[in-house]
Design a protein around this motif. Structure first.
Motif, mmCIF file in Angstrom:
data_model
loop_
_atom_site.group_PDB
_atom_site.id
_atom_site.type_symbol
_atom_site.label_atom_id
_atom_site.label_comp_id
_atom_site.label_asym_id
_atom_site.label_seq_id
_atom_site.Cartn_x
_atom_site.Cartn_y
_atom_site.Cartn_z
ATOM 1 N N THR A 114 0.670 -1.128 -0.100
ATOM 2 C CA THR A 114 -0.027 -0.052 0.050
ATOM 3 C C THR A 114 0.786 1.145 0.096
ATOM 4 O OG1 THR A 114 -0.125 -0.054 2.274
ATOM 5 C CG2 THR A 114 -1.782 -1.266 1.301
ATOM 6 N N ASP A 136 -0.478 3.594 -10.580
ATOM 7 C CA ASP A 136 0.291 2.658 -11.319
ATOM 8 C C ASP A 136 1.747 2.168 -10.806
ATOM 9 O OD1 ASP A 136 -2.284 2.404 -12.587
ATOM 10 O OD2 ASP A 136 -1.064 3.556 -14.314
ATOM 11 N N THR A 157 -2.387 -1.575 -10.814
ATOM 12 C CA THR A 157 -3.401 -0.271 -10.661
ATOM 13 C C THR A 157 -4.124 -0.331 -9.289
ATOM 14 O OG1 THR A 157 -3.454 -0.021 -12.884
ATOM 15 C CG2 THR A 157 -4.755 1.419 -11.846
ATOM 16 N N ASP A 158 -3.855 0.635 -8.547
ATOM 17 C CA ASP A 158 -4.763 0.684 -7.291
ATOM 18 C C ASP A 158 -5.129 1.987 -7.117
ATOM 19 O OD1 ASP A 158 -2.686 1.767 -5.955
ATOM 20 O OD2 ASP A 158 -1.943 -0.072 -4.883
ATOM 21 N N GLU A 159 -5.835 2.278 -5.918
ATOM 22 C CA GLU A 159 -6.387 3.546 -5.627
ATOM 23 C C GLU A 159 -5.315 4.567 -5.568
ATOM 24 O OE1 GLU A 159 -5.599 1.694 -1.818
ATOM 25 O OE2 GLU A 159 -6.825 1.117 -3.783
ATOM 26 N N ASN A 160 -3.766 4.532 -5.610
ATOM 27 C CA ASN A 160 -2.853 5.235 -5.475
ATOM 28 C C ASN A 160 -2.013 5.458 -6.677
ATOM 29 O OD1 ASN A 160 -2.827 5.788 -2.764
ATOM 30 N ND2 ASN A 160 -2.226 3.659 -2.339
ATOM 31 N N LYS A 189 1.096 2.642 3.653
ATOM 32 C CA LYS A 189 -0.154 3.018 4.249
ATOM 33 C C LYS A 189 -0.520 1.913 5.133
ATOM 34 C CE LYS A 189 -4.592 4.587 3.682
ATOM 35 N NZ LYS A 189 -5.993 4.531 2.784
#
Length: 181
Positions: A36, A168, A163-166, A39
């Protein structure tokens, strides 16, 4: 299904009763760095997102779920090994290609625990009828996890963009084909 104890480790499936252990593990920014971007997870996130996702793929008969890893001599929780079908939360889930993953506390790093635990779990999963492959993914710069994949006999398959909420990030996929006897 049970995972036999190794020379140093023992295993049991995790569930909602283990929220505090999951929270403790995910509270370390260094543990979460390759997941993350450092995080940490809140207890609310563990209870409202992580536990329901865990319950969705847990299947004790097939060995799917999070296998809690403890040091046998002290019964100290050091991490977990994940087992679930590849792509479980997508439209392309593959029940013959089993994903293996791991997350361990810093106190256990560099001692071979992740490799020992992943190997113990993999050996049981690979013997199941219908399992034709064991796969794992990691961010490209997660050298520790890539070394565990290689120790499991996995081969590099491809690099891709995770790819995530933060945003690539470059990631890798490793796989081991399972010989059907």
């Amino acid at each position: 299904m049970n995972i036999p104890q190794t020379a140093r480790l023992n295993f049991k499936l995790m569930g909602e009763r283990d929220a505090q252990l999951l929270f403790d593990l995910d509270s370390d920014p260094d543990v979460m760095r390759h997941l993350t971007r450092g995080k940490v997870s809140s207890m609310q996130m563990i209870k409202e997102v992580f536990i329901p996702r865990l319950q969705a793929y847990t299947n004790p008969d097939k060995g799917w779920g999070l296998w809690q890893v403890n040091i046998t001599d002290t019964n100290t929780f050091i991490g977990w090994v994940l087992i679930r079908p590849m792509g479980f939360f997508t439209d392309e889930s593959n029940f013959s290609d089993i994903e293996i993953g791991w997350r361990f506390k810093q106190l256990s790093w560099g001692k071979g625990y992740a490799s020992e635990a992943a190997k113990a779990v993999a050996e049981v999963i690979e013997k199941q009828a219908g399992v034709t492959a064991l796969s794992a993914t990691a961010l490209k710069d997660n050298i520790g996890s890539i070394k565990v994949m290689q120790k499991l006999g996995m081969q590099f398959i491809k690099q891709y963009i995770h790819t995530d909420e933060n945003g690539d990030l470059p990631a890798v996929l490793y796989r081991k084909s399972i010989e059907i006897e």
